[in-house]
Design a protein around this motif. Sequence first.
Motif, PDB file in Angstrom:
ATOM      1  N   ARG A  97       0.817  -1.224   0.000  1.00  0.00           N
ATOM      2  CA  ARG A  97       0.000   0.000   0.000  1.00  0.00           C
ATOM      3  C   ARG A  97       0.851   1.276   0.000  1.00  0.00           C
ATOM      4  N   PHE A  98       2.130   1.133   0.358  1.00  0.00           N
ATOM      5  CA  PHE A  98       3.046   2.269   0.344  1.00  0.00           C
ATOM      6  C   PHE A  98       4.046   2.140  -0.810  1.00  0.00           C
ATOM      7  N   ARG A  99       3.624   1.439  -1.869  1.00  0.00           N
ATOM      8  CA  ARG A  99       4.451   1.233  -3.071  1.00  0.00           C
ATOM      9  C   ARG A  99       5.813   0.638  -2.739  1.00  0.00           C
ATOM     10  N   GLY A 100       5.800  -0.322  -1.823  1.00  0.00           N
ATOM     11  CA  GLY A 100       7.011  -1.041  -1.461  1.00  0.00           C
ATOM     12  C   GLY A 100       7.887  -0.363  -0.427  1.00  0.00           C
ATOM     13  N   GLN A 101       7.492   0.822   0.003  1.00  0.00           N
ATOM     14  CA  GLN A 101       8.257   1.496   1.058  1.00  0.00           C
ATOM     15  C   GLN A 101       7.849   0.945   2.418  1.00  0.00           C
ATOM     16  N   THR A 102       8.728   1.102   3.385  1.00  0.00           N
ATOM     17  CA  THR A 102       8.364   0.724   4.752  1.00  0.00           C
ATOM     18  C   THR A 102       7.595   1.880   5.383  1.00  0.00           C
ATOM     19  N   PRO A 103       6.714   1.575   6.327  1.00  0.00           N
ATOM     20  CA  PRO A 103       6.027   2.658   7.040  1.00  0.00           C
ATOM     21  C   PRO A 103       7.017   3.624   7.703  1.00  0.00           C
ATOM     22  N   LEU A 104       8.102   3.069   8.256  1.00  0.00           N
ATOM     23  CA  LEU A 104       9.095   3.933   8.899  1.00  0.00           C
ATOM     24  C   LEU A 104       9.735   4.886   7.894  1.00  0.00           C
ATOM     25  N   SER A 105      10.046   4.409   6.703  1.00  0.00           N
ATOM     26  CA  SER A 105      10.636   5.307   5.708  1.00  0.00           C
ATOM     27  C   SER A 105       9.624   6.363   5.268  1.00  0.00           C
ATOM     28  N   MET A 106       8.355   5.999   5.194  1.00  0.00           N
ATOM     29  CA  MET A 106       7.310   6.979   4.865  1.00  0.00           C
ATOM     30  C   MET A 106       7.286   8.098   5.910  1.00  0.00           C
ATOM     31  N   ILE A 107       7.376   7.685   7.171  1.00  0.00           N
ATOM     32  CA  ILE A 107       7.347   8.663   8.265  1.00  0.00           C
ATOM     33  C   ILE A 107       8.614   9.509   8.252  1.00  0.00           C
ATOM     34  N   MET A 108       9.758   8.867   8.061  1.00  0.00           N
ATOM     35  CA  MET A 108      11.035   9.602   8.072  1.00  0.00           C
ATOM     36  C   MET A 108      11.097  10.609   6.921  1.00  0.00           C
ATOM     37  N   GLU A 109      10.633  10.221   5.747  1.00  0.00           N
ATOM     38  CA  GLU A 109      10.721  11.085   4.576  1.00  0.00           C
ATOM     39  C   GLU A 109       9.667  12.187   4.561  1.00  0.00           C
ATOM     40  N   SER A 110       8.462  11.867   5.053  1.00  0.00           N
ATOM     41  CA  SER A 110       7.359  12.823   4.931  1.00  0.00           C
ATOM     42  C   SER A 110       6.937  13.438   6.257  1.00  0.00           C
ATOM     43  N   GLY A 111       7.641  13.117   7.326  1.00  0.00           N
ATOM     44  CA  GLY A 111       7.353  13.728   8.618  1.00  0.00           C
ATOM     45  C   GLY A 111       5.917  13.511   9.070  1.00  0.00           C
ATOM     46  N   GLU A 112       5.290  14.584   9.463  1.00  0.00           N
ATOM     47  CA  GLU A 112       3.931  14.509   9.992  1.00  0.00           C
ATOM     48  C   GLU A 112       2.948  13.949   8.958  1.00  0.00           C
ATOM     49  N   ASN A 113       3.109  14.327   7.698  1.00  0.00           N
ATOM     50  CA  ASN A 113       2.239  13.786   6.651  1.00  0.00           C
ATOM     51  C   ASN A 113       2.399  12.278   6.520  1.00  0.00           C
ATOM     52  N   GLY A 114       3.640  11.790   6.664  1.00  0.00           N
ATOM     53  CA  GLY A 114       3.884  10.354   6.640  1.00  0.00           C
ATOM     54  C   GLY A 114       3.217   9.646   7.806  1.00  0.00           C
ATOM     55  N   MET A 115       3.243  10.281   8.968  1.00  0.00           N
ATOM     56  CA  MET A 115       2.570   9.706  10.144  1.00  0.00           C
ATOM     57  C   MET A 115       1.072   9.584   9.885  1.00  0.00           C
ATOM     58  N   ILE A 116       0.511  10.616   9.275  1.00  0.00           N
ATOM     59  CA  ILE A 116      -0.918  10.614   8.973  1.00  0.00           C
ATOM     60  C   ILE A 116      -1.246   9.505   7.966  1.00  0.00           C
ATOM     61  N   LEU A 117      -0.423   9.352   6.926  1.00  0.00           N
ATOM     62  CA  LEU A 117      -0.651   8.289   5.939  1.00  0.00           C
ATOM     63  C   LEU A 117      -0.608   6.906   6.588  1.00  0.00           C
ATOM     64  N   VAL A 118       0.385   6.680   7.432  1.00  0.00           N
ATOM     65  CA  VAL A 118       0.518   5.386   8.107  1.00  0.00           C
ATOM     66  C   VAL A 118      -0.661   5.165   9.047  1.00  0.00           C
ATOM     67  N   LEU A 119      -1.029   6.181   9.782  1.00  0.00           N
ATOM     68  CA  LEU A 119      -2.152   6.047  10.711  1.00  0.00           C
ATOM     69  C   LEU A 119      -3.462   5.800   9.967  1.00  0.00           C
ATOM     70  N   CYS A 120      -3.653   6.450   8.840  1.00  0.00           N
ATOM     71  CA  CYS A 120      -4.858   6.206   8.027  1.00  0.00           C
ATOM     72  C   CYS A 120      -4.910   4.755   7.554  1.00  0.00           C
ATOM     73  N   GLU A 121      -3.763   4.195   7.227  1.00  0.00           N
ATOM     74  CA  GLU A 121      -3.699   2.804   6.788  1.00  0.00           C
ATOM     75  C   GLU A 121      -4.070   1.848   7.921  1.00  0.00           C
ATOM     76  N   LEU A 122      -3.654   2.177   9.129  1.00  0.00           N
ATOM     77  CA  LEU A 122      -3.849   1.278  10.268  1.00  0.00           C
ATOM     78  C   LEU A 122      -5.184   1.462  10.988  1.00  0.00           C
ATOM     79  N   ASP A 123      -5.689   2.682  11.002  1.00  0.00           N
ATOM     80  CA  ASP A 123      -6.854   3.001  11.830  1.00  0.00           C
ATOM     81  C   ASP A 123      -7.953   3.616  10.958  1.00  0.00           C
ATOM     82  N   CYS A 124      -8.955   2.799  10.656  1.00  0.00           N
ATOM     83  CA  CYS A 124     -10.021   3.286   9.769  1.00  0.00           C
ATOM     84  C   CYS A 124     -10.813   4.429  10.406  1.00  0.00           C
TER      85      CYS A 124
END
Length: 140
Positions: free
Chosen positions: A102-129
């Motif tokens: 769902r993150f195009r092969g990226q790890t959730p941690l790399s999404m968060i590290m690269e996109s900061g707060e927006n990455g946290m929101i993307l990961v949280l949206c994936e985990l928590d409907c």
Amino acid sequence: MTTANEYSEKQSNALKQITQAVVSLLDSWRLQTAEMQHLLGLPANVKTRMFNKYRDGNAFLPDDPEVLRRAMYLLRINDALRTTYPMNPKMSERWIRQPQRRFRGQTPLSMIMESGENGMILVLCELDCTFSWDMTGSTG
């Protein structure tokens, strides 16, 4: 009526709990101090020694809205992982470092590290409907 001292004490206790919980989480993800600084939006002058004080409860995260918002996102991600994998508490560390389709092969941690707060929101949206639902502005 709550006095200023009582409010301050309650606020300090809450900040202490948030600080210790988020540092414990980041420790469980095996992050380095610089990575923790980056995720929380802390200045580069916050050194390892300060993180040791955070762990011991001798210091708190800054009472800064951005830092606290990031800390709360991270704690919500952890809570969502705990709910998703209730029988395996170690899954949080594994999932956060595992490439996700769902993150195009990226790890959730790399999404968060690269996109900061927006990455946290993307990961949280994936985990928590429910979080995702709230983000869309949907009502009942």
